[in-house]
Design a protein around this motif. Structure first.
Motif, short mmCIF file in Angstrom:
data_model
loop_
_atom_site.label_atom_id
_atom_site.label_comp_id
_atom_site.label_asym_id
_atom_site.label_seq_id
_atom_site.Cartn_x
_atom_site.Cartn_y
_atom_site.Cartn_z
N VAL A 10 0.85 -1.19 0.00
CA VAL A 10 0.00 0.00 0.00
C VAL A 10 0.88 1.24 0.00
CG1 VAL A 10 -1.74 1.31 1.28
CG2 VAL A 10 -1.83 -1.20 1.26
N ILE A 11 0.60 2.16 -0.90
CA ILE A 11 1.29 3.44 -0.94
C ILE A 11 0.26 4.53 -0.69
CG2 ILE A 11 2.74 5.01 -2.26
CD1 ILE A 11 4.01 2.29 -1.70
N ILE A 12 0.45 5.29 0.38
CA ILE A 12 -0.39 6.45 0.67
C ILE A 12 0.35 7.69 0.17
CG2 ILE A 12 -1.64 7.72 2.46
CD1 ILE A 12 -2.46 4.78 2.25
N GLY A 13 -0.30 8.47 -0.68
CA GLY A 13 0.36 9.61 -1.30
C GLY A 13 0.94 9.25 -2.65
N ALA A 14 0.27 8.36 -3.37
CA ALA A 14 0.79 7.82 -4.63
C ALA A 14 0.77 8.81 -5.78
CB ALA A 14 0.01 6.56 -5.02
N SER A 15 0.14 9.96 -5.60
CA SER A 15 0.15 10.96 -6.67
C SER A 15 1.31 11.93 -6.53
CB SER A 15 -1.17 11.74 -6.68
OG SER A 15 -1.31 12.51 -5.50
N GLY A 16 2.06 11.85 -5.43
CA GLY A 16 3.22 12.70 -5.22
C GLY A 16 4.46 12.14 -5.90
N GLY A 17 5.54 12.92 -5.87
CA GLY A 17 6.76 12.49 -6.55
C GLY A 17 7.32 11.21 -6.01
N ILE A 73 3.38 2.06 3.07
CA ILE A 73 4.27 3.22 3.07
C ILE A 73 3.44 4.49 3.02
CG2 ILE A 73 6.13 4.44 1.89
CD1 ILE A 73 7.01 1.78 0.69
N VAL A 74 3.63 5.36 3.98
CA VAL A 74 2.96 6.67 3.99
C VAL A 74 3.96 7.69 3.44
CG1 VAL A 74 1.72 8.37 5.37
CG2 VAL A 74 1.68 5.95 6.03
N ALA A 75 3.75 8.06 2.18
CA ALA A 75 4.69 8.94 1.48
C ALA A 75 4.07 10.33 1.31
CB ALA A 75 5.06 8.33 0.13
N THR A 76 3.74 10.95 2.42
CA THR A 76 3.05 12.23 2.37
C THR A 76 3.80 13.25 3.23
OG1 THR A 76 1.68 11.57 4.24
CG2 THR A 76 0.78 11.17 2.04
N GLY A 77 3.45 14.51 3.05
CA GLY A 77 4.04 15.55 3.88
C GLY A 77 3.77 16.92 3.30
N ILE A 78 3.84 17.93 4.16
CA ILE A 78 3.64 19.30 3.72
C ILE A 78 4.70 20.18 4.39
CG2 ILE A 78 1.94 19.80 5.54
CD1 ILE A 78 0.52 21.65 3.53
N LEU A 79 5.32 21.04 3.59
CA LEU A 79 6.33 21.98 4.07
C LEU A 79 5.92 23.41 3.76
CD1 LEU A 79 9.14 22.73 5.19
CD2 LEU A 79 10.08 22.17 2.92
N HIS A 80 5.26 23.58 2.62
CA HIS A 80 4.83 24.92 2.20
C HIS A 80 3.59 24.78 1.34
CE1 HIS A 80 6.30 24.15 -1.91
NE2 HIS A 80 7.29 23.51 -1.30
N LEU A 111 -3.50 8.33 11.79
CA LEU A 111 -4.81 7.79 11.44
C LEU A 111 -4.69 6.67 10.41
CD1 LEU A 111 -6.96 11.06 11.31
CD2 LEU A 111 -6.95 9.29 13.09
N VAL A 112 -3.73 6.80 9.50
CA VAL A 112 -3.47 5.70 8.56
C VAL A 112 -3.08 4.45 9.35
CG1 VAL A 112 -1.95 4.85 6.74
CG2 VAL A 112 -2.84 7.19 6.63
N ALA A 113 -2.20 4.62 10.32
CA ALA A 113 -1.81 3.47 11.16
C ALA A 113 -3.02 2.89 11.89
CB ALA A 113 -0.74 3.90 12.15
N LYS A 114 -3.86 3.77 12.42
CA LYS A 114 -5.05 3.33 13.16
C LYS A 114 -5.89 2.37 12.34
CE LYS A 114 -9.43 5.19 14.96
NZ LYS A 114 -10.22 6.43 15.20
N HIS A 115 -6.02 2.64 11.04
CA HIS A 115 -6.91 1.83 10.21
C HIS A 115 -6.19 0.72 9.44
CE1 HIS A 115 -10.58 4.14 10.90
NE2 HIS A 115 -9.81 5.21 10.91
N PHE A 128 5.51 -1.20 8.25
CA PHE A 128 4.74 0.03 8.15
C PHE A 128 5.75 1.17 8.23
CE2 PHE A 128 2.53 3.75 9.60
CZ PHE A 128 1.26 3.67 9.04
N ALA A 129 5.88 1.95 7.17
CA ALA A 129 6.88 3.01 7.11
C ALA A 129 6.23 4.34 6.76
CB ALA A 129 7.95 2.67 6.07
N ALA A 130 6.71 5.40 7.39
CA ALA A 130 6.21 6.74 7.13
C ALA A 130 7.39 7.66 6.83
CB ALA A 130 5.43 7.28 8.32
#
Length: 236
Positions: A10-17, A73-80, A111-115, A128-130
């Motif tokens: 499972v890839i969370i954030g699959a539309s990102g780079g 894999i949770v491949a998400t994040g926000i910086l700006h 929350l991803v981990a929760k579910h 499980f990696a973030a």
């Protein structure tokens, strides 16, 4: 990745780079029966918004239909975002922006981990990696600034440690880790790439493959820690 029978990734954030590169690499390797890619920008069964727990639960329900996920894999994040960027000083603090950064960088992965952790196997090796960041390390902080991003990634690191402890009680071969990809040529880092040392800016495909190699080598004793793209532990 080692061949895994009757399992999904499972890839969370699959539309990102980086997320898209993870998805492409796993599909190319063919080690999993199914590779699920979720993102806020996707629709239907592939939609997942970290700010909407119902969408996270729905995505987990889709994955739970099988095969079982052994890699998330949770491949998400926000910086700006737009007018908002990492704070350089206390005078730049904005409560609404801080809340959003925490929501995306720490609360969303929790929350991803929760579910998703409950639908991962109770036996056998699972990961499980973030995606975290070196700047979230309290022990490695020498420059200050970037208050919201640093603090939210530090919060994510603590969540990773907590999850690792709890998940070990459910599956003694489970691995929960944070991953630092380095500076990757994506929209997240683009405004700051001028400060990157020569040879230290990676394309997304390289970053994803490096981190998949790191994941491959992880041992149970590594659970609850943060590792960089070279497999070196980063202090919390």
């Amino acid at each position: 990745m080692t061949s895994t029978a009757k399992a999904s990734a499972v890839i969370i954030g699959a539309s990102g780079g980086i997320g898209g590169a993870f998805e492409a690499a796993l599909l190319d390797e063919g080690a999993f029966d199914v590779v699920h890619g979720f993102a806020r920008a996707r629709s239907g069964a592939q939609h997942l918004d970290l700010l909407d727990e119902a969408s996270i639960a729905a995505a987990a329900a889709t994955v739970a239909e099988g095969p079982v996920p052994t890699l998330v894999i949770v491949a998400t994040g926000i910086l700006h975002d737009g007018d908002h960027g990492p704070e350089k000083a206390l005078r730049d603090l904005d409560p609404d922006w801080l809340a959003r950064v925490y929501a995306v960088n720490a609360i969303g992965p929790a929350l991803v981990a929760k579910h998703f952790l409950p639908i991962m196997p109770r036996a056998g090796r699972t990961v499980f990696a973030a995606l975290s960041a070196r700047v979230g390390s309290i022990g490695d902080n020498r420059l200050g600034g970037w208050h919201g991003y640093r603090a939210s990634k530090a919060a994510l690191n603590m969540i990773v440690r907590n999850l690792a402890i709890e998940e070990r009680r459910r599956n003694d071969r489970a691995i929960v880790v944070g991953l630092h990809p380095g500076t990757v040529d994506t929209a997240l880092s683009r405004p700051f790439q001028g400060n990157v040392q020569a040879g230290r800016l990676f394309d997304a495909e390289r970053a994803a493959l490096q981190l998949l190699d790191v994941i491959e080598e992880l041992k149970v004793a590594d659970s609850g820690k943060l590792f960089d793209f070279e497999g070196k532990e980063v202090p919390f």
